[in-house]
Write an enzyme that holds these catalytic residues in place. Structure first.
Site, mmCIF file in Angstrom:
data_model
loop_
_atom_site.group_PDB
_atom_site.id
_atom_site.type_symbol
_atom_site.label_atom_id
_atom_site.label_comp_id
_atom_site.label_asym_id
_atom_site.label_seq_id
_atom_site.Cartn_x
_atom_site.Cartn_y
_atom_site.Cartn_z
ATOM 1 N N ALA A 179 42.571 42.532 38.166
ATOM 2 C CA ALA A 179 42.280 42.396 36.740
ATOM 3 C C ALA A 179 41.894 40.958 36.413
ATOM 4 O O ALA A 179 42.419 40.006 36.999
ATOM 5 C CB ALA A 179 43.496 42.812 35.924
ATOM 6 N N PHE A 180 40.940 40.812 35.505
ATOM 7 C CA PHE A 180 40.504 39.501 35.012
ATOM 8 C C PHE A 180 39.953 38.616 36.135
ATOM 9 O O PHE A 180 40.097 37.396 36.105
ATOM 10 C CB PHE A 180 41.640 38.781 34.268
ATOM 11 C CG PHE A 180 42.251 39.622 33.176
ATOM 12 C CD1 PHE A 180 41.542 39.913 32.022
ATOM 13 C CD2 PHE A 180 43.529 40.153 33.321
ATOM 14 C CE1 PHE A 180 42.090 40.702 31.022
ATOM 15 C CE2 PHE A 180 44.086 40.942 32.336
ATOM 16 C CZ PHE A 180 43.364 41.219 31.170
ATOM 17 N N ARG A 181 39.343 39.258 37.138
ATOM 18 C CA ARG A 181 38.744 38.567 38.280
ATOM 19 C C ARG A 181 39.761 37.834 39.147
ATOM 20 O O ARG A 181 39.416 36.958 39.935
ATOM 21 C CB ARG A 181 37.656 37.572 37.811
ATOM 22 C CG ARG A 181 36.635 38.145 36.859
ATOM 23 C CD ARG A 181 35.834 39.266 37.477
ATOM 24 N NE ARG A 181 34.992 38.806 38.579
ATOM 25 C CZ ARG A 181 34.263 39.620 39.355
ATOM 26 N NH1 ARG A 181 34.324 40.936 39.178
ATOM 27 N NH2 ARG A 181 33.515 39.128 40.311
ATOM 28 N N LEU A 182 41.023 38.185 39.014
ATOM 29 C CA LEU A 182 42.078 37.581 39.834
ATOM 30 C C LEU A 182 42.311 38.481 41.046
ATOM 31 O O LEU A 182 43.309 39.182 41.156
ATOM 32 C CB LEU A 182 43.356 37.387 39.013
ATOM 33 C CG LEU A 182 43.205 36.468 37.799
ATOM 34 C CD1 LEU A 182 44.510 36.385 37.019
ATOM 35 C CD2 LEU A 182 42.746 35.077 38.247
ATOM 36 N N HIS A 183 41.356 38.466 41.938
ATOM 37 C CA HIS A 183 41.354 39.380 43.072
ATOM 38 C C HIS A 183 42.361 38.963 44.140
ATOM 39 O O HIS A 183 42.821 37.822 44.172
ATOM 40 C CB HIS A 183 39.952 39.429 43.690
ATOM 41 C CG HIS A 183 38.857 39.612 42.699
ATOM 42 N ND1 HIS A 183 38.831 40.647 41.792
ATOM 43 C CD2 HIS A 183 37.747 38.857 42.447
ATOM 44 C CE1 HIS A 183 37.742 40.552 41.048
ATOM 45 N NE2 HIS A 183 37.077 39.471 41.416
#
Length: 204
Positions: A179-183
């Site tokens: 989520a939110f590009r927090l891979h």
């Protein structure tokens, strides 16, 4: 919960079992070719080339694909026997990157895989002068018909210019969407294919 699938995959201590688990999940969710991978090589000038190929064999020794050795990628691998590959499974929001030295598979291994292919694909391997200019579609169809006639109804042998290549990875990175590009990113590294793996987490 299995740490190699939907759970915390960071618990995995070596990459091949993790890759196998992810590939099996992709087979159930990807609409086409879950074994498709983007293969990157470089030419004599160091200019990279990428194309999609199929993964046709895998083991702790490496990842195998087959091609015409006179093709662009075949010639590039002859000059610089190293490659990178990328698996992207959109349905799972996951990808795996790997890179390492490349070597040819044995003739016995190539023969066995070639004979497992559909007959028309074996004919096509003889007819296609892969990566070279084609004057017309008719010329290709004519070559296919000619080789089909040549081999009749008997066995179609493997062409001498067709074989497999094995990437022995020294780098494997597993990426999972967050989520939110927090891979999530976990990388396995080793200096040579004979060494043990080390593992690290990367910033997304």
């Amino acid at each position: 919960m299995n740490p190699l699938t939907s759970g915390d995959f960071t618990e995995a201590q070596e990459p091949f079992a993790l890759f196998e688990s992810w590939l099996e999940e992709a087979k159930a969710s990807e609409p086409n070719d879950p074994n498709g991978m983007a293969l990157s090589t470089v030419d004599a000038d160091g200019m990279p080339n990428s194309r999609m190929v199929l993964l046709n064999g895998r083991s702790p020794e490496g990842f195998v694909f087959y091609t015409n050795t006179q093709s662009q990628k075949g010639e590039e691998l002859a000059g610089q026997p190293k490659a990178a590959a990328l698996f992207h499974w959109k349905s799972l929001r996951r990808q795996v990157r790997l890179r390492g030295p490349v070597s040819r598979v044995s003739d016995a291994e190539a023969d066995a895989y070639f004979q497992s292919r559909p007959r028309d694909s074996r004919i096509g391997a003889w007819a296609s002068q892969q990566s070279r200019p084609l004057e017309s579609r008719f010329a290709l169809e004519k070559a296919v018909a000619s080789y089909a006639l040549k081999f009749g109804v008997g066995e179609v042998p493997r062409p001498p210019h067709w074989t497999g290549f094995r990437i022995a990875p020294v780098y494997m990175e597993f990426w999972r969407d967050g989520a939110f590009r927090l891979h999530d990113r976990i990388v396995f590294r080793r200096a040579t294919p004979a060494d043990a793996w080390t593992k690290a987490r990367l910033y997304p």
